[in-house]
Every structure is written in structure tokens, then in C-alpha cells.
Design a protein around this motif. Structure first.
Motif, PDB file in Angstrom:
ATOM      1  N   GLU A  15       3.784  -3.990   2.461  1.00  0.00           N
ATOM      2  CA  GLU A  15       2.710  -4.551   3.279  1.00  0.00           C
ATOM      3  C   GLU A  15       2.750  -3.935   4.667  1.00  0.00           C
ATOM      4  O   GLU A  15       3.827  -3.789   5.268  1.00  0.00           O
ATOM      5  N   GLY A  16       1.564  -3.543   5.167  1.00  0.00           N
ATOM      6  CA  GLY A  16       1.491  -2.958   6.498  1.00  0.00           C
ATOM      7  C   GLY A  16       1.634  -1.448   6.528  1.00  0.00           C
ATOM      8  O   GLY A  16       1.430  -0.838   7.582  1.00  0.00           O
ATOM      9  N   THR A  17       1.983  -0.839   5.405  1.00  0.00           N
ATOM     10  CA  THR A  17       2.110   0.627   5.350  1.00  0.00           C
ATOM     11  C   THR A  17       0.848   1.238   4.752  1.00  0.00           C
ATOM     12  O   THR A  17       0.059   0.539   4.109  1.00  0.00           O
ATOM     13  N   PRO A  18       0.657   2.553   4.948  1.00  0.00           N
ATOM     14  CA  PRO A  18      -0.590   3.176   4.461  1.00  0.00           C
ATOM     15  C   PRO A  18      -0.647   3.244   2.935  1.00  0.00           C
ATOM     16  O   PRO A  18       0.380   3.306   2.245  1.00  0.00           O
ATOM     17  N   VAL A  19      -1.889   3.253   2.457  1.00  0.00           N
ATOM     18  CA  VAL A  19      -2.154   3.384   1.028  1.00  0.00           C
ATOM     19  C   VAL A  19      -2.842   4.728   0.770  1.00  0.00           C
ATOM     20  O   VAL A  19      -3.759   5.114   1.505  1.00  0.00           O
ATOM     21  N   LEU A  20      -2.394   5.417  -0.272  1.00  0.00           N
ATOM     22  CA  LEU A  20      -3.057   6.643  -0.715  1.00  0.00           C
ATOM     23  C   LEU A  20      -3.156   6.590  -2.238  1.00  0.00           C
ATOM     24  O   LEU A  20      -2.137   6.583  -2.935  1.00  0.00           O
ATOM     25  N   LEU A  21      -4.377   6.561  -2.747  1.00  0.00           N
ATOM     26  CA  LEU A  21      -4.608   6.611  -4.190  1.00  0.00           C
ATOM     27  C   LEU A  21      -5.366   7.904  -4.473  1.00  0.00           C
ATOM     28  O   LEU A  21      -6.456   8.119  -3.939  1.00  0.00           O
ATOM     29  N   ARG A  22      -4.796   8.730  -5.341  1.00  0.00           N
ATOM     30  CA  ARG A  22      -5.332  10.081  -5.500  1.00  0.00           C
ATOM     31  C   ARG A  22      -6.306  10.182  -6.671  1.00  0.00           C
ATOM     32  O   ARG A  22      -6.091   9.568  -7.730  1.00  0.00           O
ATOM     33  N   CYS A  23      -7.320  11.010  -6.457  1.00  0.00           N
ATOM     34  CA  CYS A  23      -8.317  11.235  -7.498  1.00  0.00           C
ATOM     35  C   CYS A  23      -8.821  12.661  -7.394  1.00  0.00           C
ATOM     36  O   CYS A  23      -9.196  13.125  -6.314  1.00  0.00           O
ATOM     37  N   ASN A  24      -8.853  13.356  -8.512  1.00  0.00           N
ATOM     38  CA  ASN A  24      -9.492  14.664  -8.593  1.00  0.00           C
ATOM     39  C   ASN A  24     -10.633  14.590  -9.598  1.00  0.00           C
ATOM     40  O   ASN A  24     -10.533  13.901 -10.607  1.00  0.00           O
ATOM     41  N   TYR A  25     -11.703  15.296  -9.302  1.00  0.00           N
ATOM     42  CA  TYR A  25     -12.865  15.228 -10.168  1.00  0.00           C
ATOM     43  C   TYR A  25     -13.193  16.597 -10.735  1.00  0.00           C
ATOM     44  O   TYR A  25     -12.774  17.629 -10.209  1.00  0.00           O
ATOM     45  N   SER A  26     -13.949  16.561 -11.799  1.00  0.00           N
ATOM     46  CA  SER A  26     -14.486  17.777 -12.393  1.00  0.00           C
ATOM     47  C   SER A  26     -15.964  17.527 -12.643  1.00  0.00           C
ATOM     48  O   SER A  26     -16.330  16.528 -13.266  1.00  0.00           O
ATOM     49  N   SER A  27     -16.800  18.428 -12.113  1.00  0.00           N
ATOM     50  CA  SER A  27     -18.235  18.233 -12.269  1.00  0.00           C
ATOM     51  C   SER A  27     -18.940  19.581 -12.273  1.00  0.00           C
ATOM     52  O   SER A  27     -18.551  20.482 -11.534  1.00  0.00           O
TER      53      SER A  27
END
Lengths: 114, 117
Positions: A15-27
Motif C-alpha cells: 500500500e502506498g507504492t506505485p503500481v505498474l501493470l504491463r500490456c502489449n498489443y498487436s493490431s
């Protein structure tokens, strides 16, 4: 064909620390991209969406995501995690055809440690 | 004011039965969808309806049939239920593609948790 890859099935932060959720796309062309959140036993809620306007998109609850064409990425971030952020997060790409079809990633479960 | 609602929230039934899940939206949208979320949380489109016309139909068994009595409702009928049909089913709605010059946001219902025994 459109698809998204969520690189982490589970992310755990304090709690209180940064969040990073990764996503790569193909289009095949310039995509529309979304992040949805699903809290336990709840429906899907739109966090934010990118539709070829500003590359840095601000969403609800302090989340934002940056569209980077050179990296084909659309990572979700938040400066400071809150306990209520614990949920499943889905990166989604659209097909931009008349069907308005959405393609979901496999989801990232975010755990927030007190 | 619930934008997209589904009933029932939970559905437990025996194999071979026929069941229906109802969906209603009060957003004035023209397009509605059904998604299936499997046990691994993966979501996949099943159907979408635009002005009561089916516009996409993924590789879904014909035991599943969407029925739209009007543009505010899209019900999902499932015949001869099988164990593998156990999942969470989500209804969603949006304006048609391109109405606002781009991708239209889909608004999701709370889901119906179906368990086939």
C-alpha cells in the motif's frame, strides 16, 4: 488480427507504492485500447480508454496509461496503491470494424499488501 | 440507477436443462453483447446485436441463442446445458461503432454466474 498480452498474471505491491501493470498489443492498424477492472464477484468497470487522441490517458481512481506505438505497449500505472485497488485488471483492444469487437487479455491480478 | 442489469445473478442447474439469462440496459444504446468468462478469467465475445440484428457470432454452439425483444434487452437462451457451460456470463452495451467517430465504450453488467452440475 488484434490481440493483447498481459505480461504478468499476478502483481503484488505494498500500500502506498506505485503500481505498474504491463500490456502489449498487436493490431493491424491504429487500435483503440482500454483497461477494465473487475473487483471480486463484481462486473467489469472501465478504467480508461485510448482512441488516438492524447497518448497519456487519465482514468478513474488515479490510474493512467500511456500509449507507446514504438513499443506497442499500453501499460497501466498508479503512483500510490490503495487497498481498494486489489482486483483483476484487463487490457483490451478493439477490432475497429463494424462489429465493435473487444479482445481481452488474460488479466492481471493485483494484490495490495497493507 | 443500474445502467446494465442481468438476472439472475447466480444460476445453478442440472446438465441437460434449458435456461435463460436476461439482460437490460437503460443507456439508450443500440448495440448489446454477451461475453463468457471462463474459470481462468478469460473473457471472450459470444454475440452482439445491433438494432435486433445479429452482427457477430463467434464459434459458439448453437445451443446458445440470443433473443432481443427490443433494443433495451438481449436475453441469452441455453439449451441442453453441459458441464463446460459453467462460467460467468456478462452482458454489455454500447453505441454502434463510429457514432462518435471512433470506438464506442462498452458498459458491462454485473455478470451471471452459471454452475452446471
Amino acid at each position: 488480427a488484434q490481440s493483447v498480452t498481459q505480461l504478468d498474471s499476478h502483481v503484488s505491491v505494498s500500500e502506498g507504492t506505485p503500481v505498474l501493470l504491463r500490456c502489449n498489443y498487436s493490431s493491424s492498424y491504429s487500435p483503440s485500447l482500454f483497461w477494465y477492472v473487475q473487483h471480486p464477484n463484481k462486473g467489469l468497470q472501465l478504467l480508461l480508454k485510448y482512441t488516438s487522441a492524447a497518448t497519456l490517458v487519465k482514468g478513474i481512481n488515479g490510474f493512467e496509461a500511456e500509449f507507446k506505438k514504438s513499443e506497442t505497449s499500453f501499460h497501466l500505472t498508479k503512483p500510490s496503491a490503495h487497498m481498494s485497488d486489489a482486483a483483476e485488471y484487463f487490457c483490451v483492444v478493439s477490432d475497429l470494424t463494424g462489429a465493435n469487437n473487444l479482445f481481452f487479455g488474460t488479466g492481471t491480478r493485483l494484490t495490495v499488501i497493507p | 440507477d443500474t445502467a446494465v442489469s442481468q438476472t439472475p445473478k447466480y444460476l445453478v442447474t442440472q446438465m441437460g436443462n434449458d435456461k435463460s439469462i436476461k439482460c437490460e440496459q437503460n443507456l439508450g444504446h443500440d448495440t448489446m453483447y454477451w461475453y463468457k468468462q471462463d474459470s481462468k478469467k478469460f473473457l471472450k465475445i459470444m454475440f452482439s446485436y445491433n438494432n435486433k440484428e445479429l452482427i457477430i457470432n463467434e464459434t459458439v454452439p448453437n445451443r446458445f441463442s440470443p433473443k432481443s425483444p427490443d433494443k433495451a434487452h438481449l436475453n441469452l437462451h441455453i439449451n441442453s446445458l453441459e458441464l463446460g457451460d459453467s462460467a460467468v456470463y456478462f452482458c454489455a452495451s454500447s453505441q454502434p461503432m463510429g457514432l462518435a467517430g471512433g470506438q464506442e465504450t462498452q458498459y458491462f453488467g454485473p455478470g451471471t454466474r452459471l454452475l452446471v452440475l
